[in-house]
Write an enzyme that holds these catalytic residues in place. Structure first.
Site, PDB file in Angstrom:
ATOM      1  N   LYS A  45       0.855  -1.182   0.000  1.00  0.00           N
ATOM      2  CA  LYS A  45       0.000   0.000   0.000  1.00  0.00           C
ATOM      3  C   LYS A  45       0.890   1.230   0.000  1.00  0.00           C
ATOM      4  O   LYS A  45       1.510   1.560   1.009  1.00  0.00           O
ATOM      5  CB  LYS A  45      -0.928   0.046   1.211  1.00  0.00           C
ATOM      6  CG  LYS A  45      -2.065   1.073   1.011  1.00  0.00           C
ATOM      7  CD  LYS A  45      -2.631   1.625   2.295  1.00  0.00           C
ATOM      8  CE  LYS A  45      -1.870   2.789   2.832  1.00  0.00           C
ATOM      9  NZ  LYS A  45      -1.927   4.015   1.959  1.00  0.00           N
TER      10      LYS A  45
ATOM     11  N   VAL B 178       1.404   6.851  14.182  1.00  0.00           N
ATOM     12  CA  VAL B 178       0.707   5.834  13.392  1.00  0.00           C
ATOM     13  C   VAL B 178       1.333   4.461  13.631  1.00  0.00           C
ATOM     14  O   VAL B 178       0.636   3.448  13.698  1.00  0.00           O
ATOM     15  CB  VAL B 178       0.722   6.204  11.897  1.00  0.00           C
ATOM     16  CG1 VAL B 178       0.101   5.087  11.057  1.00  0.00           C
ATOM     17  CG2 VAL B 178      -0.032   7.506  11.660  1.00  0.00           C
TER      18      VAL B 178
ATOM     19  N   GLU C 266       9.666   1.335  10.998  1.00  0.00           N
ATOM     20  CA  GLU C 266      10.699   2.372  10.860  1.00  0.00           C
ATOM     21  C   GLU C 266       9.983   3.697  10.993  1.00  0.00           C
ATOM     22  O   GLU C 266       9.211   4.090  10.112  1.00  0.00           O
ATOM     23  CB  GLU C 266      11.420   2.238   9.512  1.00  0.00           C
ATOM     24  CG  GLU C 266      12.716   3.030   9.451  1.00  0.00           C
ATOM     25  CD  GLU C 266      12.523   4.466   8.983  1.00  0.00           C
ATOM     26  OE1 GLU C 266      12.429   5.367   9.859  1.00  0.00           O
ATOM     27  OE2 GLU C 266      12.451   4.680   7.768  1.00  0.00           O
TER      28      GLU C 266
ATOM     29  N   CYS D  68      13.717  10.760   7.619  1.00  0.00           N
ATOM     30  CA  CYS D  68      13.795  10.417   9.036  1.00  0.00           C
ATOM     31  C   CYS D  68      15.222  10.476   9.565  1.00  0.00           C
ATOM     32  O   CYS D  68      15.433  10.623  10.770  1.00  0.00           O
ATOM     33  CB  CYS D  68      13.233   9.014   9.269  1.00  0.00           C
ATOM     34  SG  CYS D  68      11.489   8.847   8.882  1.00  0.00           S
TER      35      CYS D  68
ATOM     36  N   GLU E 287      10.346  16.107  15.400  1.00  0.00           N
ATOM     37  CA  GLU E 287      10.633  15.870  13.989  1.00  0.00           C
ATOM     38  C   GLU E 287       9.839  16.859  13.128  1.00  0.00           C
ATOM     39  O   GLU E 287       8.627  16.743  12.977  1.00  0.00           O
ATOM     40  CB  GLU E 287      10.273  14.433  13.593  1.00  0.00           C
ATOM     41  CG  GLU E 287      10.681  14.098  12.177  1.00  0.00           C
ATOM     42  CD  GLU E 287      10.412  12.651  11.807  1.00  0.00           C
ATOM     43  OE1 GLU E 287      11.287  12.031  11.184  1.00  0.00           O
ATOM     44  OE2 GLU E 287       9.327  12.150  12.147  1.00  0.00           O
TER      45      GLU E 287
END
Length: 456
Positions: A152, A209, A227, A261, A352
Site C-alpha cells: 500500500k 501511526v 521504521e 527520518c 521531527e
C-alpha cells in the site's frame, strides 16, 4: 479516486482508484494462492525471476525517476538514485534466495535441523518521502524469502508503485504475487493491518501511526517491522575538520527537502569551533539551489503537500534564522533554514519537523555532546565528526541510535542493517539478515536411536 498532485506546480497529474476494504480482502485471497506456488518454486528459479525484475527496473530507471519527480517533487538526480536502489535491492535479495540456510544443531540421540519457511502474505505500507526504495526494502526480501506481498503506497505517491507492479509481471513474476493497493490509510491501510490472512506488516511513517499499527497487530500476535520518526544529531567536535563538516552539513538536512527520518537536523558543535562552523555553513545554506525538480542543477525541490508546508511553517517564526531563496508562484516551497539561537529543549530542536530546517546548538565537552544527542525520544541515525578514533568509538557506543556515521552522513546501504532505537522503530531492514525477517524458524529433530525392530 486519489488525486496525485505535482508538488512543484500543484497540478493534478493523475487520478488513481482507491482500494476499499473489500478490495484488500480479495487481494489477500489471490495473494495466498500465488504464495503457495511461489514457495514451492525452486530457489534458483525464484532468484532468476527476481533478477529479471531487477533488469526490468534497470531498463526503466529514467521513466520511474520522472514519475517520482512528478508525484513526489524529488530532484531528478535523487529520483534516478531511488529507481536504481530498487534495482540493487532486488539483485541483492535474489542473491540471498539460495543462501537462506537453516542450521544443524548438535544434540544427543539424533539429528536436529532448523528450516526457514516463508510467513505467507506480507503487507508493506510505504511512505511518501521515499516511495520507491522504502517500498523495496520490504518487498524485495519478502519475495525472496518465498512470500507474497501486498504493497500500500502513500496516498500522494502511488504512481511508481503501480509501475513497479507492472514491471514485475512483465519480468515473469507470478500473477497476484506482488499487488499494489493504493488507498487511504483509514480504509486500505487499516484493512491490511487487521486482515487475518496477512502474516506481517512492514510500516514506515510517523511514530504515532506506528504505535496504532503495533497495537492492532498485537491482537492477532502479528509480526511488525516499524521504521518511524527521527531527530538525528550531527555532532561536530573541535578537533574535526570543521570546514569539511560545515560544508557537508547542508546535504545532511536539506536532501529531499528535509523529508527524511535520518536528516541531521540537530547540529551539535563544540563551543570553541561553533563560530567558525556557522561562518562556513551559513553561506552554503543561503546559496542552496531550490527550484524545478526536473532541472539537473536543482539541489532541493518542494515539500510534498500543503499540509506538510503548514506543519513546517509552524515550527519557524516568519523571517527568523538564516535561509535561502525559493521560487515564487505555485508549489509547496519552504526555504533552506538554519536556526542558531534556539534552546536545546525547544520544539524545533527535539521534535521531527520533516522539512528543510536545522538548529545549531553549542556543547562544552564529550559528555555534554552525548547528553544533548540523547535528549530526544528518537534514536534512528546520526553523525560524529572527529579526528580522534577513540572518541569516535566512545561516542558511537554512547549515542542511542541504530545507524551512526563517523566523518560522514551516510545512513542507508542495502548491504547493512537499518532501524532505530527508542521511538524510532522496531526491527531491522536491509543487510544480510533481511530475508530471515520474513521467515518462520521450524525445528526438526530426527531420532537415530535404535528401535526393537531395528536389526543389529
Amino acid at each position: 479516486m486519489l488525486q496525485v498532485l505535482n508538488p512543484a506546480t500543484e497540478e493534478v497529474v493523475a487520478s488513481v482508484p482507491a482500494a476499499t476494504a473489500a478490495d484488500v480482502d480479495a487481494a489477500v485471497v489471490r495473494a495466498a494462492r500465488a504464495q503457495e506456488k511461489w514457495a514451492a518454486t525452486a530457489p534458483a528459479d525464484r532468484a532468476r525471476l527476481l533478477r529479471r525484475f531487477a533488469t526490468a527496473v534497470d531498463e526503466h530507471v529514467e521513466e520511474l525517476a520522472l514519475l517520482e519527480v512528478r508525484e513526489a517533487g524529488h530532484v531528478i538526480g535523487n529520483a534516478r538514485w531511488e529507481a536504481g536502489n530498487v534495482r540493487d535491492l532486488l539483485d541483492y535479495a535474489a542473491g540471498g534466495v539460495e543462501r537462506l540456510n537453516g542450521r544443524q544443531i548438535p544434540v544427543p540421540g539424533g539429528l536436529d535441523v532448523t528450516i526457514l519457511e516463508p510467513l505467507g502474505v506480507v503487507g508493506v505500507i510505504a511512505p511518501w518521502n521515499f516511495p520507491m526504495p522504502i517500498a523495496a526494502w520490504g518487498t524485495a526480501p519478502a519475495l525472496a524469502a518465498g512470500n507474497a506481498v501486498l504493497l500500500k503506497p502513500a496516498e500522494t505517491t502511488p504512481l511508481t508503485a503501480l509501475r513497479l507492479a507492472e514491471l514485475a509481471l512483465a519480468a515473469g513474476l507470478p500473477e497476484h504475487l506482488f499487488q499494489v493497493l493504493p488507498g487511504t490509510g483509514a480504509e486500505a491501510g487499516n484493512a491490511l493491518v487487521e486482515h487475518p490472512g496477512v502474516a506481517k506488516i512492514v510500516f514506515t511513517g510517523s511514530t504515532g501511526v506506528g504505535k496504532q499499527i503495533m497495537a492492532k497487530c498485537a491482537d492477532r500476535v502479528k509480526r511488525v517491522t516499524l521504521e518511524l520518526g527521527g531527530k538525528s544529531p550531527n555532532i561536530v567536535f573541535a578537533d574535526a575538520d570543521v570546514e569539511a563538516a560545515a560544508l557537508a552539513a547542508p546535504g545532511s538536512f536539506l536532501d529531499n527537502s528535509g523529508q527524511d527520518c535520518c536528516a541531521r537536523t540537530r547540529i551539535l558543535v563544540q563551543r570553541s569551533a561553533y563560530d567558525r562552523f556557522v561562518e562556513v555553513l551559513a553561506p552554503a545554506v543561503e546559496s542552496y539551489v531550490v527550484g524545478d525538480p526536473a532541472d539537473e542543477k536543482t539541489q532541493m525541490g518542494p515539500l510534498i503537500s500543503k499540509s506538510q508546508l503548514e506543519r513546517v511553517r509552524s515550527y519557524v517564526p516568519s523571517g527568523s534564522g538564516i535561509h535561502g531563496a525559493v521560487p515564487e508562484g505555485p508549489g509547496f516551497w519552504f526555504p533552506p533554514t538554519l536556526l542558531t539561537d534556539v534552546a536545546p529543549d525547544a520544539p524545533v530542536a527535539v521534535e521531527e519537523v520533516f522539512g528543510p530546517v536545522a538548529v545549531v546548538i553549542p556543547f562544552e565537552d564529550e559528555a555534554d555532546a552525548i547528553r544533548l544527542a540523547n535528549s530526544t525520544e528518537y534514536g534512528l541515525s546520526g553523525s560524529i565528526w572527529t579526528r580522534d578514533v577513540g572518541r569516535a568509538l566512545r561516542v558511537s557506543g554512547a549515542v542511542r541510535a541504530g545507524n551512526l556515521s563517523v566523518n560522514s552522513h551516510s545512513s542507508v546501504r542495502y548491504w547493512t542493517p537499518f532501524g532505530g532505537y527508542k521511538q524510532s522503530g522496531l526491527g531491522r531492514e536491509l543487510g544480510p539478515d533481511a530475508l530471515t525477517a520474513f521467515t518462520e524458524t521450524k525445528n526438526v529433530f530426527i531420532s537415530t536411536e535404535r528401535t526393537d525392530s531395528t536389526e543389529a
